[in-house]
Design a protein around this motif. Structure first.
Motif, PDB file in Angstrom:
ATOM      1  N   ILE A 204      29.793 -11.678  16.120  1.00  0.00           N
ATOM      2  CA  ILE A 204      30.368 -12.126  14.845  1.00  0.00           C
ATOM      3  C   ILE A 204      31.871 -11.911  14.849  1.00  0.00           C
ATOM      4  O   ILE A 204      32.648 -12.790  14.460  1.00  0.00           O
ATOM      5  N   ASN A 205      32.288 -10.734  15.309  1.00  0.00           N
ATOM      6  CA  ASN A 205      33.712 -10.416  15.342  1.00  0.00           C
ATOM      7  C   ASN A 205      34.473 -11.410  16.221  1.00  0.00           C
ATOM      8  O   ASN A 205      35.563 -11.873  15.853  1.00  0.00           O
ATOM      9  N   ALA A 206      33.905 -11.741  17.364  1.00  0.00           N
ATOM     10  CA  ALA A 206      34.565 -12.680  18.277  1.00  0.00           C
ATOM     11  C   ALA A 206      34.739 -14.047  17.630  1.00  0.00           C
ATOM     12  O   ALA A 206      35.773 -14.704  17.782  1.00  0.00           O
ATOM     13  N   GLN A 207      33.728 -14.482  16.880  1.00  0.00           N
ATOM     14  CA  GLN A 207      33.782 -15.810  16.259  1.00  0.00           C
ATOM     15  C   GLN A 207      34.759 -15.857  15.079  1.00  0.00           C
ATOM     16  O   GLN A 207      35.355 -16.900  14.821  1.00  0.00           O
ATOM     17  N   ILE A 208      34.946 -14.751  14.384  1.00  0.00           N
ATOM     18  CA  ILE A 208      35.930 -14.732  13.288  1.00  0.00           C
ATOM     19  C   ILE A 208      37.310 -15.100  13.832  1.00  0.00           C
ATOM     20  O   ILE A 208      38.069 -15.836  13.196  1.00  0.00           O
ATOM     21  N   GLY A 209      37.623 -14.592  15.017  1.00  0.00           N
ATOM     22  CA  GLY A 209      38.920 -14.859  15.613  1.00  0.00           C
ATOM     23  C   GLY A 209      39.128 -16.302  16.038  1.00  0.00           C
ATOM     24  O   GLY A 209      40.249 -16.699  16.371  1.00  0.00           O
ATOM     25  N   LYS A 210      38.070 -17.106  16.019  1.00  0.00           N
ATOM     26  CA  LYS A 210      38.159 -18.498  16.450  1.00  0.00           C
ATOM     27  C   LYS A 210      38.081 -19.498  15.293  1.00  0.00           C
ATOM     28  O   LYS A 210      38.020 -20.705  15.518  1.00  0.00           O
ATOM     29  N   LEU A 211      38.098 -19.010  14.052  1.00  0.00           N
ATOM     30  CA  LEU A 211      37.816 -19.885  12.915  1.00  0.00           C
ATOM     31  C   LEU A 211      38.902 -20.912  12.630  1.00  0.00           C
ATOM     32  O   LEU A 211      38.618 -22.005  12.155  1.00  0.00           O
ATOM     33  N   GLY A 212      40.157 -20.574  12.839  1.00  0.00           N
ATOM     34  CA  GLY A 212      41.234 -21.508  12.503  1.00  0.00           C
ATOM     35  C   GLY A 212      41.414 -21.606  10.998  1.00  0.00           C
ATOM     36  O   GLY A 212      41.203 -20.645  10.256  1.00  0.00           O
ATOM     37  N   GLN A 213      41.800 -22.787  10.515  1.00  0.00           N
ATOM     38  CA  GLN A 213      42.112 -22.954   9.094  1.00  0.00           C
ATOM     39  C   GLN A 213      40.852 -22.897   8.235  1.00  0.00           C
ATOM     40  O   GLN A 213      39.807 -23.423   8.602  1.00  0.00           O
ATOM     41  N   ILE A 214      40.989 -22.251   7.080  1.00  0.00           N
ATOM     42  CA  ILE A 214      39.861 -22.036   6.175  1.00  0.00           C
ATOM     43  C   ILE A 214      40.158 -22.702   4.839  1.00  0.00           C
ATOM     44  O   ILE A 214      41.181 -22.409   4.203  1.00  0.00           O
ATOM     45  N   ALA A 215      39.293 -23.631   4.423  1.00  0.00           N
ATOM     46  CA  ALA A 215      39.430 -24.259   3.112  1.00  0.00           C
ATOM     47  C   ALA A 215      39.062 -23.234   2.050  1.00  0.00           C
ATOM     48  O   ALA A 215      38.066 -22.527   2.169  1.00  0.00           O
ATOM     49  N   SER A 216      39.868 -23.151   0.996  1.00  0.00           N
ATOM     50  CA  SER A 216      39.680 -22.090   0.012  1.00  0.00           C
ATOM     51  C   SER A 216      40.152 -22.546  -1.354  1.00  0.00           C
ATOM     52  O   SER A 216      41.034 -23.408  -1.464  1.00  0.00           O
ATOM     53  N   PRO A 217      39.601 -21.959  -2.429  1.00  0.00           N
ATOM     54  CA  PRO A 217      40.109 -22.257  -3.776  1.00  0.00           C
ATOM     55  C   PRO A 217      41.587 -21.931  -3.961  1.00  0.00           C
ATOM     56  O   PRO A 217      42.239 -22.482  -4.843  1.00  0.00           O
ATOM     57  N   ARG A 218      42.150 -21.046  -3.149  1.00  0.00           N
ATOM     58  CA  ARG A 218      43.576 -20.714  -3.264  1.00  0.00           C
ATOM     59  C   ARG A 218      44.453 -21.737  -2.557  1.00  0.00           C
ATOM     60  O   ARG A 218      45.675 -21.697  -2.664  1.00  0.00           O
ATOM     61  N   GLY A 219      43.840 -22.650  -1.780  1.00  0.00           N
ATOM     62  CA  GLY A 219      44.545 -23.526  -0.864  1.00  0.00           C
ATOM     63  C   GLY A 219      44.207 -23.101   0.557  1.00  0.00           C
ATOM     64  O   GLY A 219      43.762 -21.976   0.797  1.00  0.00           O
ATOM     65  N   ALA A 220      44.406 -23.978   1.515  1.00  0.00           N
ATOM     66  CA  ALA A 220      44.046 -23.673   2.896  1.00  0.00           C
ATOM     67  C   ALA A 220      44.866 -22.498   3.426  1.00  0.00           C
ATOM     68  O   ALA A 220      46.052 -22.357   3.120  1.00  0.00           O
TER      69      ALA A 220
ATOM     70  N   GLN B   1      49.477 -17.269   3.911  1.00  0.00           N
ATOM     71  CA  GLN B   1      49.155 -17.956   2.664  1.00  0.00           C
ATOM     72  C   GLN B   1      50.350 -18.041   1.724  1.00  0.00           C
ATOM     73  O   GLN B   1      51.332 -17.321   1.879  1.00  0.00           O
ATOM     74  N   LYS B   2      50.216 -18.907   0.734  1.00  0.00           N
ATOM     75  CA  LYS B   2      51.254 -19.091  -0.280  1.00  0.00           C
ATOM     76  C   LYS B   2      51.046 -18.088  -1.419  1.00  0.00           C
ATOM     77  O   LYS B   2      49.915 -17.750  -1.784  1.00  0.00           O
ATOM     78  N   TRP B   3      52.175 -17.651  -1.991  1.00  0.00           N
ATOM     79  CA  TRP B   3      52.155 -16.771  -3.156  1.00  0.00           C
ATOM     80  C   TRP B   3      52.755 -17.504  -4.350  1.00  0.00           C
ATOM     81  O   TRP B   3      53.678 -18.301  -4.207  1.00  0.00           O
ATOM     82  N   TYR B   4      52.209 -17.209  -5.542  1.00  0.00           N
ATOM     83  CA  TYR B   4      52.573 -17.931  -6.763  1.00  0.00           C
ATOM     84  C   TYR B   4      53.194 -16.990  -7.789  1.00  0.00           C
ATOM     85  O   TYR B   4      52.785 -15.827  -7.927  1.00  0.00           O
ATOM     86  N   LEU B   5      54.175 -17.517  -8.546  1.00  0.00           N
ATOM     87  CA  LEU B   5      54.747 -16.800  -9.683  1.00  0.00           C
ATOM     88  C   LEU B   5      53.954 -17.184 -10.921  1.00  0.00           C
ATOM     89  O   LEU B   5      53.765 -18.369 -11.210  1.00  0.00           O
ATOM     90  N   ARG B   6      53.494 -16.174 -11.658  1.00  0.00           N
ATOM     91  CA  ARG B   6      52.700 -16.411 -12.860  1.00  0.00           C
ATOM     92  C   ARG B   6      53.351 -15.728 -14.056  1.00  0.00           C
ATOM     93  O   ARG B   6      54.104 -14.768 -13.903  1.00  0.00           O
ATOM     94  N   GLN B   7      53.034 -16.218 -15.250  1.00  0.00           N
ATOM     95  CA  GLN B   7      53.467 -15.555 -16.479  1.00  0.00           C
ATOM     96  C   GLN B   7      52.312 -15.573 -17.462  1.00  0.00           C
ATOM     97  O   GLN B   7      51.562 -16.564 -17.544  1.00  0.00           O
TER      98      GLN B   7
END
Length: 397
Positions: free
Chosen positions: A342-358, A370-376
């Motif tokens: 499992i650990n070996a395969q995590i290192g091969k995943l590449g880009q991950i689609a996510s609710p935060r953005g890829a 990843q990108k960081w956002y300014l919020r108020q």
């Protein structure tokens, strides 16, 4: 001396074969993570009591939401999820993790709220060779070969917002946070990046003020220090019940008109509801907001709201993504998804689609690029919410 009949010989052979098969099955069941019937055992460690109970519950619920929306499976295997209470830090996290790794023999570990807990559990991961797919901040670790995080490094939120604070505050800034590993990392990320941007701290001797943790519930004496310093803004990190205390008291203090900037955990999730009007206008930095407009986030938010009151948090999001990472890695590990596979395969995943953005794992730190956002904190219908007001830096190394 009696002779064995052919029938008796066949019976003995059948008995021996049954013993061999039973022993083989028992050995297979003893493999970490296997529970028979093609299922897999995953351990989730989170603060289900103590100061960060609300954070821990979000982490648990985020992981469980992914399972609920994927037929209870990861990598095509039914999941036996074993949940344990991290408590307030390493003193309670280590024995809980020891049980998960050595007695329950999970194939992978996820969760963990505190950076100090991660540091405490780390030697166990090295000993048992089980991967951690953590879903909250973590400190720097020299050997990350079995350590992955779907959240961030603890110094990254402050580093992401430092230039913005420098550009928008005309004067010195007071830095304050809790005196433990997570607080040290969070405030170091801000103060180092702020200094590089040309900013000046208002703190005495230019050093962050750290408040005893978890003992500090009255912040009034610290607000008097901030006023005396002449600071034009404050930067802080608190989470859980400490965040509620800090924000409510700040709004009633003599420095209530000084702009407050923070790592997003100060107003994240249920603490914002508890803070109420006291949180209005606070600026924060985070890697996620439920109002991000992409298909993955719309589906995630809808699924969350179908099961929970309110909107999902970054804690729930990171844990949801941890399940997604394990889903892909276990599926790619083949017929024998051992911890090492499992650990070996995590290192091969590449880009991950996510609710935060890829995003994808850094090959150096095993944390997200990843990108960081300014919020108020602003009015959103009848409630206050953390509203994205701009993009900050993309961070990952």
């Amino acid at each position: 001396m009696s002779l064995t009949t052919p029938a008796r010989s066949r019976a003995l052979a059948a008995g021996l074969l049954a013993l061999v098969l039973t022993a083989s099955t028992a050995c297979a069941a003893d493999e970490p993570g296997t529970t028979g019937g093609g299922s897999i055992k995953i351990g989730l460690l989170a603060s289900l009591s103590g100061t960060y109970q609300s954070v821990g519950k979000e982490i648990r619920d985020g992981f469980e939401l992914y399972l609920d929306t994927h037929d209870g499976k990861l990598g095509g295997r039914q999941v036996d999820l074993v949940v344990a209470d991290e408590g307030n830090g390493a003193a309670t996290a280590v024995p809980a993790a020891t049980k998960l790794l050595k007695q329950d023999r999970v194939a992978a570990l996820t969760g963990i709220v505190g950076g100090g807990s991660v540091a405490g559990v780390y030697p166990l991961l090295q000993e048992t060779k089980v991967p951690l797919v953590g879903s909250n901040g973590r400190p720097e670790i020299k050997d990350v070969s079995r350590v992955w995080h779907t959240s961030y490094l603890s110094d990254e939120p402050g580093a992401a917002i430092a230039q913005h604070v420098r550009d928008n505050v005309k004067g010195s800034v007071y830095a304050i946070g809790p005196d433990y590993q997570g607080g040290w990392d969070e405030l170091r990320g801000f103060t180092e990046a702020f200094a590089k941007a040309g900013g000046t701290l208002a703190n005495p001797d230019g050093k962050t003020t750290f408040t005893p943790f978890p003992a500090t519930t009255n912040f009034t004496p610290y607000f008097a220090r901030i006023k005396a310093s002449g600071a034009q803004a404050v930067y802080t990190f608190y989470a859980g019940s400490a965040a509620v205390d800090f924000v409510k008291q700040y709004a009633q203090s003599e420095i209530k008109d000084i702009p407050l900037y923070a790592a997003g955990f100060l107003t994240e999730g249920g603490v914002l509801n508890a803070q109420g009007e006291a949180a209005r206008d606070i600026f924060s930095v985070l890697n996620y907001s439920p109002d991000l407009d992409n298909a993955e986030n719309r589906g995630f938010v809808a699924a969350w709201k179908a099961k929970h009151d309110g909107s999902p948090t970054t804690y729930a999001l990171a844990s949801y993504d941890a399940a997604a990472v394990l889903d892909r890695a276990i599926g790619a590990a083949g017929d024998d998804p051992t911890p090492e596979a499992i650990n070996a395969q995590i290192g091969k995943l590449g880009q991950i689609a996510s609710p935060r953005g890829a995003w994808q794992f850094s090959t150096v730190t095993h944390s997200p690029v990843q990108k960081w956002y300014l919020r108020q904190v602003r009015q959103d219908g009848r409630a206050l919410s953390n509203t994205v007001v701009g993009d900050l830096a993309t961070i990952g190394r």
